[in-house]
Write a protein that holds these residues in place. Structure first.
Motif, mmCIF file in Angstrom:
data_model
loop_
_atom_site.group_PDB
_atom_site.id
_atom_site.type_symbol
_atom_site.label_atom_id
_atom_site.label_comp_id
_atom_site.label_asym_id
_atom_site.label_seq_id
_atom_site.Cartn_x
_atom_site.Cartn_y
_atom_site.Cartn_z
ATOM 1 N N GLU A 53 0.841 -1.197 0.000
ATOM 2 C CA GLU A 53 0.000 0.000 0.000
ATOM 3 C C GLU A 53 0.877 1.248 0.000
ATOM 4 N N GLY A 54 0.408 2.243 -0.693
ATOM 5 C CA GLY A 54 1.118 3.503 -0.743
ATOM 6 C C GLY A 54 0.635 4.439 0.347
ATOM 7 N N ASP A 70 -4.567 15.004 -5.544
ATOM 8 C CA ASP A 70 -5.702 14.229 -5.051
ATOM 9 C C ASP A 70 -6.610 13.871 -6.223
ATOM 10 N N ALA A 71 -7.186 12.688 -6.160
ATOM 11 C CA ALA A 71 -8.045 12.208 -7.252
ATOM 12 C C ALA A 71 -9.410 12.871 -7.247
ATOM 13 N N TYR A 72 -9.825 13.373 -6.080
ATOM 14 C CA TYR A 72 -11.157 13.951 -5.963
ATOM 15 C C TYR A 72 -11.055 15.436 -5.615
ATOM 16 N N ALA A 73 -12.171 16.118 -5.670
ATOM 17 C CA ALA A 73 -12.201 17.566 -5.452
ATOM 18 C C ALA A 73 -11.619 17.949 -4.094
ATOM 19 N N ASP A 74 -11.102 19.154 -4.038
ATOM 20 C CA ASP A 74 -10.574 19.700 -2.795
ATOM 21 C C ASP A 74 -11.697 19.754 -1.745
ATOM 22 N N PRO A 75 -11.445 19.146 -0.570
ATOM 23 C CA PRO A 75 -12.481 19.174 0.481
ATOM 24 C C PRO A 75 -12.942 20.579 0.841
ATOM 25 N N ALA A 76 -12.092 21.578 0.585
ATOM 26 C CA ALA A 76 -12.470 22.962 0.894
ATOM 27 C C ALA A 76 -13.637 23.431 0.034
ATOM 28 N N THR A 77 -13.882 22.741 -1.095
ATOM 29 C CA THR A 77 -14.994 23.138 -1.972
ATOM 30 C C THR A 77 -16.311 22.473 -1.564
ATOM 31 N N ALA A 78 -16.242 21.586 -0.581
ATOM 32 C CA ALA A 78 -17.446 20.878 -0.133
ATOM 33 C C ALA A 78 -18.417 21.838 0.553
ATOM 34 N N THR A 79 -19.696 21.527 0.464
ATOM 35 C CA THR A 79 -20.723 22.382 1.065
ATOM 36 C C THR A 79 -21.061 21.973 2.494
ATOM 37 N N THR A 80 -20.688 20.740 2.865
ATOM 38 C CA THR A 80 -20.937 20.282 4.238
ATOM 39 C C THR A 80 -19.694 19.591 4.780
ATOM 40 N N ARG A 90 -12.095 9.394 0.202
ATOM 41 C CA ARG A 90 -12.008 8.812 -1.137
ATOM 42 C C ARG A 90 -10.643 9.090 -1.763
ATOM 43 N N SER A 91 -10.130 10.302 -1.578
ATOM 44 C CA SER A 91 -8.804 10.634 -2.097
ATOM 45 C C SER A 91 -7.717 9.801 -1.429
ATOM 46 N N ALA A 92 -7.837 9.616 -0.113
ATOM 47 C CA ALA A 92 -6.854 8.829 0.631
ATOM 48 C C ALA A 92 -6.853 7.381 0.161
ATOM 49 N N GLU A 93 -8.048 6.824 -0.031
ATOM 50 C CA GLU A 93 -8.174 5.432 -0.485
ATOM 51 C C GLU A 93 -7.587 5.260 -1.877
ATOM 52 N N PHE A 94 -7.907 6.182 -2.776
ATOM 53 C CA PHE A 94 -7.389 6.119 -4.142
ATOM 54 C C PHE A 94 -5.869 6.217 -4.146
ATOM 55 N N ARG A 95 -5.339 7.150 -3.346
ATOM 56 C CA ARG A 95 -3.891 7.354 -3.279
ATOM 57 C C ARG A 95 -3.180 6.095 -2.763
ATOM 58 N N ARG A 96 -3.747 5.450 -1.753
ATOM 59 C CA ARG A 96 -3.130 4.252 -1.157
ATOM 60 C C ARG A 96 -2.853 3.181 -2.190
ATOM 61 N N PHE A 97 -3.748 3.061 -3.180
ATOM 62 C CA PHE A 97 -3.628 1.971 -4.139
ATOM 63 C C PHE A 97 -3.088 2.390 -5.501
ATOM 64 N N THR A 98 -2.781 3.673 -5.683
ATOM 65 C CA THR A 98 -2.278 4.104 -6.997
ATOM 66 C C THR A 98 -0.935 4.824 -6.952
ATOM 67 N N GLU A 99 -0.611 5.497 -5.847
ATOM 68 C CA GLU A 99 0.566 6.359 -5.864
ATOM 69 C C GLU A 99 1.865 5.593 -6.075
ATOM 70 N N ASN A 100 2.004 4.413 -5.488
ATOM 71 C CA ASN A 100 3.237 3.647 -5.697
ATOM 72 C C ASN A 100 3.466 3.353 -7.172
ATOM 73 N N ASP A 101 2.402 2.954 -7.875
ATOM 74 C CA ASP A 101 2.525 2.658 -9.304
ATOM 75 C C ASP A 101 2.827 3.918 -10.110
ATOM 76 N N LEU A 102 2.181 5.021 -9.743
ATOM 77 C CA LEU A 102 2.441 6.288 -10.441
ATOM 78 C C LEU A 102 3.885 6.731 -10.236
ATOM 79 N N ARG A 103 4.375 6.603 -9.009
ATOM 80 C CA ARG A 103 5.768 6.960 -8.735
ATOM 81 C C ARG A 103 6.721 6.080 -9.538
ATOM 82 N N ALA A 104 6.427 4.792 -9.600
ATOM 83 C CA ALA A 104 7.284 3.867 -10.342
ATOM 84 C C ALA A 104 7.327 4.229 -11.821
ATOM 85 N N ALA A 105 6.172 4.579 -12.398
ATOM 86 C CA ALA A 105 6.116 4.943 -13.814
ATOM 87 C C ALA A 105 6.888 6.229 -14.086
#
Length: 200
Positions: A53-54, A70-80, A90-105
């Motif tokens: 895991e990344g 981050d894969a998803y919108a900035d939390p600062a733009t959220a309305t609640t 969602r951004s944290a989950e996406f990053r955990r499973f993709t960042e290592n591969d992106l760094r490797a590429a």
């Protein structure tokens, strides 16, 4: 062809002088240092590599934040508050499973740039012709884009108008060489993309 890529039978080629080679190589090495080493500690265990895991948090360095956003919108733009928390999760989950591969590429592409430049037969003035296959051209395009993004992050460039404004800086401004390098890399990348389009 000087300073930019043209199509060849095998892919693309560019005649670069010693300064241009030095600039690209230096920037690629700095990018490699910033991205960091790979997962060599996993050894040859394919399962360990598959389930590694990344990070779940965004990088603090502005260049790495630009390269690994981050894969998803900035939390600062959220309305609640709930929506903001969901975006963070969602951004944290996406990053955990993709960042290592992106760094490797990105690491692989930057390393290819360094190795390609190191293998260029140089002339008496230290310049030479960089020749790339179509596959190498694709990796170079990615690496050149990463170098441009890295410079843009250091200059805090957000859009084209920022670049145009900085281009008007006096030559004495310490940011001016970085602005020129960023514009040149953009032209180099564009010329390489055009060679691939022409070859299709």
């Amino acid at each position: 062809m000087a300073g930019y890529f043209d199509s060849t039978e095998k892919g693309a080629a560019a005649a670069l002088d010693a300064v241009e080679i030095s600039i690209i190589r230096s920037l690629a090495v700095q990018l490699l240092e910033l991205i960091g080493p790979g997962d060599d500690h996993l050894g040859d265990d394919p399962l360990a590599e598959l389930f590694a895991e990344g990070p779940s948090e965004a990088p603090t360095d502005p260049v790495l934040r630009r390269l690994f956003p981050d894969a998803y919108a900035d939390p600062a733009t959220a309305t609640t508050a709930q929506e903001a928390e969901e975006l963070r999760a969602r951004s944290a989950e996406f990053r955990r499973f993709t960042e290592n591969d992106l760094r490797a590429a990105k690491r692989e592409s930057a390393l290819l740039v360094v190795r390609t430049l190191d293998a260029v037969p140089v002339d008496s003035e230290g310049g030479g012709i960089v020749e790339l296959t179509a596959d190498q051209s694709r990796q170079w395009i990615g690496a050149l884009n990463d170098l441009r993004l890295a410079i843009a992050a250091r200059l805090d460039l957000r859009d084209e108008s920022d670049t145009d404004e900085l281009f008007q800086l006096p030559d004495s401004d310490p940011r001016k060489p970085m602005v020129i390098a960023q514009l040149w890399l953009a032209g180099l990348q564009e010329s390489l993309i055009e060679t691939l389009v022409a070859g299709d």
